[in-house]
Scaffold this motif. Structure first.
Motif, PDB file in Angstrom:
ATOM      1  N   CYS A   1       8.659   8.070  47.437  1.00 45.48           N
ATOM      2  CA  CYS A   1       9.085   9.455  47.184  1.00 45.48           C
ATOM      3  C   CYS A   1       8.059  10.372  47.826  1.00 45.48           C
ATOM      4  O   CYS A   1       6.862  10.212  47.612  1.00 45.48           O
TER       5      CYS A   1
ATOM      6  N   CYS B   1      12.988  15.972  43.520  1.00 45.83           N
ATOM      7  CA  CYS B   1      12.592  14.736  42.837  1.00 45.83           C
ATOM      8  C   CYS B   1      13.619  13.653  43.132  1.00 45.83           C
ATOM      9  O   CYS B   1      14.815  13.887  43.096  1.00 45.83           O
TER      10      CYS B   1
ATOM     11  N   CYS C   1       3.250  14.788  42.569  1.00 41.89           N
ATOM     12  CA  CYS C   1       3.805  14.597  41.237  1.00 41.89           C
ATOM     13  C   CYS C   1       2.941  13.542  40.544  1.00 41.89           C
ATOM     14  O   CYS C   1       2.753  12.441  41.064  1.00 41.89           O
TER      15      CYS C   1
ATOM     16  N   CYS D   1       7.904   5.548  38.162  1.00 46.35           N
ATOM     17  CA  CYS D   1       6.883   6.294  38.905  1.00 46.35           C
ATOM     18  C   CYS D   1       5.566   6.304  38.130  1.00 46.35           C
ATOM     19  O   CYS D   1       4.491   6.114  38.704  1.00 46.35           O
TER      20      CYS D   1
HETATM   21  S1  SF4 Z   1       7.318  10.620  42.177  1.00 42.51           S
HETATM   22 FE1  SF4 Z   1       9.034  10.007  40.890  1.00 42.51          FE
HETATM   23  S2  SF4 Z   1       9.110  11.532  39.249  1.00 42.51           S
HETATM   24 FE2  SF4 Z   1       7.854  12.372  40.884  1.00 42.51          FE
HETATM   25  S3  SF4 Z   1       9.222  13.584  42.124  1.00 42.51           S
HETATM   26 FE3  SF4 Z   1       9.152  11.544  43.040  1.00 42.51          FE
HETATM   27  S4  SF4 Z   1      10.835  10.416  42.096  1.00 42.51           S
HETATM   28 FE4  SF4 Z   1      10.522  12.242  40.851  1.00 42.51          FE
END
Ligand code: SF4
Lengths: 353, 73
Positions: free
Chosen positions: A320, A305, A326, A343
């Motif tokens: 990400c 994460c 996620c 997010c």
């Molecule tokens: S989307 Fe955001 S909450 Fe989910 S793993 Fe990536 S950084 Fe972490």
């Protein structure tokens, strides 16, 4: 509101090259996402979320410690709702999950409710998970004082409160910090006052505007930041005077000082930051869950994460690699859980830049 | 954790008060508000009023928005 449209036009008309501004408050993150402001401001203004969501800045090792505590049969955990869904370092393991498996975990709306739970359950140890910033610390302090004054001896605070200034100073000093101005959090400023944010302009040399939470408040703050950038004269302006006074809420600050003292604190993605947390003072040490219940913190484990980068404004959420795998329903990190997380805001309202 | 809308105090008893917004009522602690009064609008965070909204400044905010808005047109 017709003002929004005109404010947007005024922003576009300011003669500056494209800028990056950071909002340091989870409530701003949500307000901006909800109003769909990012695409409307692009490409002139890029808005980044900073370390302003209380759950997101809490490191995984603290969540793990809460999960371990929840397994104790003599403990009732009490917490704000957001904390319950945050996974620890093992995927899918959250307080909500533990509750489904039989742990006594209760959601409270105010720290005073946790003191009430303690009164009603004299044979149990009631632990309140004290996350939050300067806005939350005063009420948390009153809860501890109330427990002490009314002889509630089975109430314990797990102190995870954070102070914003040391974190912002650390962030501004980091190599990849590329922000041209700061939208200062209106409600933290209600407590700390204009005085509590002067350092942003004076010491960090960043344009700074204290902003409220209506769409127009945010846009006005952006506009004022652009004017400051154009003039090359960083200053602190208060664009939320209806709720922020120069000297702040002195009653609230005095209460915090009576109960807490600054201590070093670990932040997700930012490491240990000196004096960025709050520990209970000696007089209130009996209410410290860490001491009374021997809470043990493991080392922070590496995780896929990227919340740590997201809260530093170094990575937009949609970049990400896990974004989309996620989701708010099956979150991997706290930024996807919290109602104030970057997010979650991006996932829920879209509007990527 | 912050309520988006300010609450209007409809009863005050020491540090305990009741706030109301859009027909819903909620218990609010007013430890940090100097001389809280029925009719005050407060910003509530995790069950505590953290500041009283100041009416003249609220009007000033509206005016500030309009001024920029008018200048932009
Ligand atoms: S989307 Fe955001 S909450 Fe989910 S793993 Fe990536 S950084 Fe972490």
């Amino acid at each position: 509101m017709p003002e929004s449209k005109a404010l947007l036009q005024a922003i576009q008309a300011v003669d500056v090259p494209p800028v990056t501004l950071m909002e340091v408050c989870g409530t701003h993150t949500m307000a901006i996402a909800k109003a769909g402001l990012k695409p409307l401001l692009a490409p002139k203004v890029t808005l980044l979320s900073g370390p302003g969501c209380p759950v997101c800045v809490t490191p995984a090792r603290d969540i793990d410690a809460c999960l371990t505590l929840s397994a104790r049969p003599d403990v009732i955990l009490t917490s704000y709702g957001d904390m319950l869904r945050v996974p620890g370092s093992a995927r899918g393991d959250s307080l909500l999950k533990r509750r489904a498996l039989g742990a006594d975990v209760r959601m409270v709306y105010s720290p005073m409710d946790a003191v009430e739970v303690a009164r009603e359950n004299p044979c149990k140890k009631i632990v309140f998970l004290g996350v939050g910033f300067e806005t939350t610390a005063p009420g948390t302090a009153i809860a501890v004082q109330t427990a002490k004054e009314s002889g509630v001896k089975n109430f314990y605070l797990l102190p995870m409160l954070k102070r914003l200034e040391p974190a912002l100073r650390a962030l501004a000093a980091s190599a990849d910090f590329a922000v041209d101005g700061l939208l200062c959090p209106g409600h933290v400023a209600s407590i700390l006052g204009e005085n509590g944010f002067q350092y942003v302009a004076r010491s960090l040399r960043l344009p700074a505007v204290i902003a409220g939470f209506e769409t127009e408040d945010v846009l006005l703050a952006v506009y004022r930041l652009l004017l400051q950038i154009r003039e090359g004269a960083p200053a602190l302006e208060n664009a939320y005077p209806r709720a922020v006074q120069r000297e702040g809420n002195t009653l609230a600050m005095a209460t915090v000082e009576t109960v807490f003292t600054p201590c070093d604190s670990l932040w997700r993605g930012m490491g240990m930051i000196p004096q960025s947390g709050l520990a209970l003072k000696e007089d209130y040490a009996a209410f410290d869950a860490i001491k009374a219940l021997d809470v043990c913190f493991e080392e922070e484990k590496p995780s896929a994460c990227r919340c740590g980068d997201v809260i530093r404004g170094a990575l937009p959420p949609e970049k990400c690699p896990l974004f989309g795998v996620c989701t708010p329903e099956d979150p991997i990190g706290p930024c996807m859980v919290s109602g104030e997380g970057a997010c979650a805001a991006r996932y829920k309202y879209g509007g990527s830049v | 954790m912050c309520l988006a809308i300010p609450l209007k105090l409809i009863s005050v008893d020491g540090a305990q008060a009741v706030g109301e917004a859009a027909g819903l009522t909620r218990a609010v602690r007013v430890d940090f508000i100097k001389e809280p009064k029925v009719g005050d609008y407060v910003i509530v965070h995790a069950g505590f009023a953290i500041e009283r909204l100041r009416k003249t400044e609220a009007e000033a905010s509206l005016k500030a928005w309009r001024e920029v808005a008018d200048a932009g047109e």
